[in-house]
Write an enzyme that holds these catalytic residues in place. Structure first.
Site, PDB file in Angstrom:
ATOM      1  N   CYS A 160      43.858  45.447  77.409  1.00 12.37           N
ATOM      2  CA  CYS A 160      42.484  45.047  77.075  1.00 12.37           C
ATOM      3  C   CYS A 160      42.403  43.694  76.395  1.00 12.37           C
ATOM      4  O   CYS A 160      41.311  43.172  76.196  1.00 12.37           O
ATOM      5  CB  CYS A 160      41.855  46.085  76.161  1.00 12.37           C
ATOM      6  SG  CYS A 160      42.794  46.245  74.639  1.00 12.37           S
ATOM      7  N   ASP A 177      43.173  43.105  73.286  1.00  9.89           N
ATOM      8  CA  ASP A 177      42.912  43.231  71.854  1.00  9.89           C
ATOM      9  C   ASP A 177      44.153  42.865  71.041  1.00  9.89           C
ATOM     10  O   ASP A 177      45.271  42.968  71.524  1.00  9.89           O
ATOM     11  CB  ASP A 177      42.463  44.658  71.510  1.00  9.89           C
ATOM     12  CG  ASP A 177      41.080  44.947  72.062  1.00  9.89           C
ATOM     13  OD1 ASP A 177      40.398  43.986  72.445  1.00  9.89           O
ATOM     14  OD2 ASP A 177      40.704  46.122  72.113  1.00  9.89           O
ATOM     15  N   CYS A 202      38.890  47.362  69.816  1.00  9.01           N
ATOM     16  CA  CYS A 202      37.899  48.411  69.988  1.00  9.01           C
ATOM     17  C   CYS A 202      37.867  49.324  68.772  1.00  9.01           C
ATOM     18  O   CYS A 202      38.713  49.221  67.872  1.00  9.01           O
ATOM     19  CB  CYS A 202      38.235  49.214  71.230  1.00  9.01           C
ATOM     20  SG  CYS A 202      39.731  50.181  71.011  1.00  9.01           S
ATOM     21  N   CYS A 228      45.295  52.469  72.963  1.00  7.83           N
ATOM     22  CA  CYS A 228      44.887  51.746  71.754  1.00  7.83           C
ATOM     23  C   CYS A 228      45.747  52.161  70.563  1.00  7.83           C
ATOM     24  O   CYS A 228      45.943  51.384  69.638  1.00  7.83           O
ATOM     25  CB  CYS A 228      43.427  52.026  71.426  1.00  7.83           C
ATOM     26  SG  CYS A 228      42.343  51.976  72.845  1.00  7.83           S
TER      27      CYS A 228
HETATM   28 FE1  FES Z   1      41.815  47.477  73.359  1.00  7.23          FE
HETATM   29 FE2  FES Z   1      41.415  49.851  72.464  1.00  7.23          FE
HETATM   30  S1  FES Z   1      40.414  48.955  74.144  1.00  7.23           S
HETATM   31  S2  FES Z   1      42.860  48.437  71.793  1.00  7.23           S
END
Ligand code: FES
Length: 132
Positions: free
Chosen positions: A38, A40, A64, A108
């Site tokens: 993602c 992140d 998220c 995540c």
């Molecule tokens: Fe990226 Fe959860 S969607 S860490």
């Protein structure tokens, strides 16, 4: 692995009121990981006390809600632990402590334990550098 359809109350609590958010000034170790799924990012900062235990753990997470809840839970689980004990905090253990994560959010939970472990490895390599 614990998988549930929606967020547990514990996840919601840690997402709404994350513990130990921020940065430690002059940290003893820093660990940063990114999630390729993602994009992140999560950074952990640690302080190690004279007794060899984690005296402080803080984090910054650009991610998220699940990633924020995971970071918060990891920080709480890690504070007060020895480095060895903290290295044993697993991705699954974190998800379990959170009362499970939805299947599509399990990835995540990987970030939290990984970032903490990286921060500890950073601390250990700094010690080796000092000794050498
Ligand atoms: Fe990226 Fe959860 S969607 S860490």
């Amino acid at each position: 692995m614990v998988e549930i359809a929606q967020y547990s109350e514990t996840v919601m609590d840690h997402f709404m009121n994350p513990r130990n958010v921020g940065e430690i000034e002059n940290p003893d170790g820093v660990g940063e990981v990114g999630n390729p799924v993602c994009g992140d990012m999560m950074t952990f900062y640690i302080k190690v006390g004279d007794d060899g235990r984690l005296s402080d753990v803080k984090f910054k997470t650009f991610g998220c809600g699940a990633a924020i809840a995971v970071s918060s839970m990891v920080s709480e689980m890690a504070i007060g632990k020895t480095l060895d004990e903290a290295m044993q905090i697993t991705r699954e253990g974190v998800a379990e402590q959170l009362g499970g994560l939805p299947a599509n959010k399990m990835h995540c939970s990987n970030l939290g334990a990984d970032a903490l472990h990286k921060a500890i490895q950073d601390y250990l390599s700094r010690q080796t550098a000092k000794e050498g």
